[in-house]
Design an enzyme around this catalytic site. Structure first.
Site, PDB file in Angstrom:
ATOM      1  NE  ARG A  77      -3.324   2.516   2.707  1.00 27.63           N
ATOM      2  CZ  ARG A  77      -3.170   3.362   3.719  1.00 27.63           C
ATOM      3  NH1 ARG A  77      -2.416   3.052   4.756  1.00 27.63           N
ATOM      4  NH2 ARG A  77      -3.781   4.525   3.720  1.00 27.63           N
ATOM      5  CG  HIS A 121      -1.091   8.940   3.327  1.00 22.77           C
ATOM      6  ND1 HIS A 121      -1.193   7.586   3.615  1.00 22.77           N
ATOM      7  CD2 HIS A 121      -0.684   9.530   4.470  1.00 22.77           C
ATOM      8  CE1 HIS A 121      -0.848   7.378   4.888  1.00 22.77           C
ATOM      9  NE2 HIS A 121      -0.534   8.542   5.426  1.00 22.77           N
ATOM     10  CD  GLU A 166      -4.581   7.718   9.786  1.00 23.06           C
ATOM     11  OE1 GLU A 166      -4.066   8.794  10.114  1.00 23.06           O
ATOM     12  OE2 GLU A 166      -4.207   6.638  10.254  1.00 23.06           O
ATOM     13  CG  ASN A 295      -4.765   3.479   8.694  1.00 19.92           C
ATOM     14  OD1 ASN A 295      -4.853   2.467   7.987  1.00 19.92           O
ATOM     15  ND2 ASN A 295      -4.363   4.639   8.219  1.00 19.92           N
ATOM     16  CE1 TYR A 297       0.332   3.161  13.526  1.00 21.33           C
ATOM     17  CE2 TYR A 297      -1.658   4.135  12.593  1.00 21.33           C
ATOM     18  CZ  TYR A 297      -0.362   3.654  12.444  1.00 21.33           C
ATOM     19  OH  TYR A 297       0.220   3.663  11.201  1.00 21.33           O
ATOM     20  CD  GLU A 376      -1.288   4.114   7.997  1.00 28.64           C
ATOM     21  OE1 GLU A 376      -1.057   4.578   9.134  1.00 28.64           O
ATOM     22  OE2 GLU A 376      -1.447   4.825   6.992  1.00 28.64           O
TER      23      GLU A 376
HETATM   24  C1  PNW Z   1      -1.047   7.689  10.610  1.00 30.40           C
HETATM   25  N1  PNW Z   1      -2.778  11.075  15.885  1.00 30.40           N
HETATM   26  O1  PNW Z   1      -0.963   8.985  11.110  1.00 30.40           O
HETATM   27  C2  PNW Z   1      -0.724   7.888   9.156  1.00 30.40           C
HETATM   28  O2  PNW Z   1      -1.602   7.323   8.248  1.00 30.40           O
HETATM   29  C3  PNW Z   1       0.712   7.585   8.808  1.00 30.40           C
HETATM   30  O3  PNW Z   1       1.091   8.359   7.711  1.00 30.40           O
HETATM   31  C4  PNW Z   1       1.585   7.799  10.039  1.00 30.40           C
HETATM   32  O4  PNW Z   1       2.962   7.728   9.755  1.00 30.40           O
HETATM   33  C5  PNW Z   1       1.174   6.767  11.053  1.00 30.40           C
HETATM   34  O5  PNW Z   1      -0.210   6.854  11.348  1.00 30.40           O
HETATM   35  C6  PNW Z   1       1.954   6.839  12.365  1.00 30.40           C
HETATM   36  O6  PNW Z   1       1.722   8.063  13.004  1.00 30.40           O
HETATM   37  C7  PNW Z   1      -1.430   9.419  12.317  1.00 30.40           C
HETATM   38  O7  PNW Z   1      -2.147  12.008  16.401  1.00 30.40           O
HETATM   39  C8  PNW Z   1      -0.805  10.522  12.869  1.00 30.40           C
HETATM   40  O8  PNW Z   1      -3.812  10.609  16.442  1.00 30.40           O
HETATM   41  C9  PNW Z   1      -1.251  11.063  14.037  1.00 30.40           C
HETATM   42  C10 PNW Z   1      -2.341  10.507  14.676  1.00 30.40           C
HETATM   43  C11 PNW Z   1      -2.991   9.413  14.129  1.00 30.40           C
HETATM   44  C12 PNW Z   1      -2.527   8.861  12.953  1.00 30.40           C
END
Ligand code: PNW
Length: 479
Positions: A77, A121, A166, A295, A297, A376
């Site tokens: 991707r 993106h 996102e 995505n 995290y 992601e």
């Molecule tokens: C995502 N937050 O970004 C993106 O899709 C990627 O490009 C990035 O490198 C990856 O996650 C890791 O950060 C985010 O602050 C950036 O909540 C910030 C946030 C969430 C997602």
């Protein structure tokens, strides 16, 4: 466990984004995007860096594709830079931009790796931001035009498309907190940017259908599991608000055809939405997608009362500009993000693999049977480079393993999860954090540009049965 524990056809990949890896920002007719501009603003990026060179992937993509083949990936991707394909955001195609992505896609296909292209993106052409950016409805029309050019140019070799990555980040980090480009502080007005982004998704999807009827297309959202710190009515209301802004404001229009009224009311935007969001808008935004990209995290725990503490600022090494920034949760500033004793990554993000199942359930509740992909998932850690250039990163390996296990649990529960993309293939420009945060499963030495798989990359290769997992010496070296 290895990939044989997953259903045949489950897609394993890695993900990247154009501005984070490509560099070559003035090559072959590319013009500035909002990130070229924003990264030059004093204090915007932790280490004062830009994506001017990044991983120099623009010139090294063949080596990077060979690495993917060594890992044993099924899919990759990546994102297309709008300012390469349509440099000032309107008018005809820049052939050289399409040609770069054709070279990349040809290399992927030669190695049997399926390209998944994200159209947006975050690198909006600066000329469009100068005209108001995502605060303007017209930007959604421009995106539809750009999508038509991209799909006309690449639709014969790219079959998997993601409209937006996102939109929460684009709208609220870009136009509310200002942590991301274009760095504006529009308060609750940033919700209008969210609507225009979703319109861009809907109209872009329509162009994909028109120009490539057989394509598989969807959108990628960053979803969080949100819980209240206690059962008190105030804490539960805080959780309703943050779940609303992070998840429901995007899931509901795309999957249910309407905005959540409570969230629009929290934002103080009910009148604007009533006047400006038509039935046709909602029909476009909720047109059927072939999959939803998620995505994943972390999880948020929230409580009422204290000032909002955005996820980005929970890192002790946070820099000043961030502390002073307005909230990324406009209208819900009186909510605190509460830390728990769960372990954290270097981003300060808590590790909750179970919450991956929660967010997939959130999506499946609204669209039973819709194929879901983790587009992601990954973690940043302070890597220590050994004398031979390798990185021993047990924490990143454990993070991956735990989340891959969670994917297996999701499938066991009957959720239609069809693939997993690790973030990221290689270390790269981590937005406001510049090069101070490394998410790669392959290390990049920014002095030499040498790529070296980390232990986590070797773990992934073993899991996938890729050539890199073969005994030392037998896999091809790169760099
Ligand atoms: C995502 N937050 O970004 C993106 O899709 C990627 O490009 C990035 O490198 C990856 O996650 C890791 O950060 C985010 O602050 C950036 O909540 C910030 C946030 C969430 C997602």
């Amino acid at each position: 466990m290895d990939r044989t524990a997953f259903p045949p056809g489950f897609v394993w990949g890695t993900a990247t984004a154009s501005y984070q890896i490509e560099g070559a920002t003035v090559a072959d007719g590319r013009l500035p995007s909002i990130w070229d501009t924003f990264s030059r603003r004093p204090g915007a990026i932790a280490d004062g860096s830009t994506g001017d060179i990044a991983d120099d992937h623009y010139h090294r993509f063949r080596e990077d594709v060979a690495l993917m083949a060594d890992l044993g990936l099924d899919a990759y991707r990546f994102s297309l830079a709008w300012p390469r394909i349509q440099p000032d955001g309107r008018g005809g195609v820049n052939r050289a931009g399409i040609d770069f992505y054709r070279r990349l896609v040809d290399a992927l296909l030669e190695h049997g790796i399926t390209p998944w292209a994200t159209l947006y993106h975050w690198d909006l052409p600066q000329t469009l931001e100068d005209e108001g950016g995502w605060m303007q409805r017209d930007t959604a029309s421009r995106f539809a035009e750009y999508t038509a050019l991209a799909v006309e140019g690449l639709g014969d070799v790219v079959s998997h498309w993601i409209t937006l990555n996102e939109p929460w980040c684009s709208a609220f980090l870009g136009y509310a907190s200002g942590h991301h480009a274009p760095g504006r502080h529009e308060g609750s007005g940033s919700a209008r940017a969210a609507h225009h982004l979703l319109l861009a998704h809907g109209w872009g999807l329509d162009e994909i259908r028109r120009h490539s009827p057989a394509a598989t297309a969807g959108i990628t959202l960053n979803l969080y599991s949100v819980r209240a710190a206690s059962d008190s009515a105030d804490d539960l209301d805080a959780a309703r608000r943050i779940d609303g802004l992070s998840n429901r404001l995007f899931l509901d229009p795309v999957l249910r055809g309407g905005y959540p009224a409570d969230v629009v009311a929290d934002l103080g935007e009910s009148a604007w939405f009533a006047e400006n969001v038509s039935e046709q808008d909602l029909a476009a935004i909720s047109a059927p997608i072939d999959f939803l990209g998620v995505n994943f995290y972390s999880r948020h725990t929230v409580a009422a009362g204290a000032p909002a503490d955005h996820a980005l600022t929970t890192d002790a090494a946070g820099f000043e500009a961030q502390q002073a920034a307005p909230s990324a949760y406009p209208g819900s500033e009186a909510v605190a993000f509460v830390g728990t004793d769960a372990p954290r990554t270097q981003m300060g993000w808590e590790i909750h693999p179970d919450a991956l199942v929660d967010v997939l359930e959130m999506a499946a509740d609204r669209a039973p049977g819709l194929p879901l992909y983790i587009t992601e998932n990954g973690s940043a850690y302070e890597d220590v480079v050994g004398p031979d250039g390798t990185v021993d990163d047990p924490e990143r390996t454990a993070y991956l393993r735990l989340h891959v296990d969670a994917c297996s649990e999701a499938i066991r529960r009957g959720l239609p999860l069809r693939g997993y993309f690790a973030w990221s293939l290689i270390d790269n420009f981590e937005w406001a954090w510049g090069y101070t945060r490394r998410f790669g499963i392959v290390h990049v030495d920014y002095d030499t540009m040498r790529r070296t798989p980390k232990q986590s990359g070797r773990w992934f290769a073993r899991f996938l049965g890729g050539p890199l997992a073969q005994p030392a010496g037998s896999a091809a070296g790169h760099g």
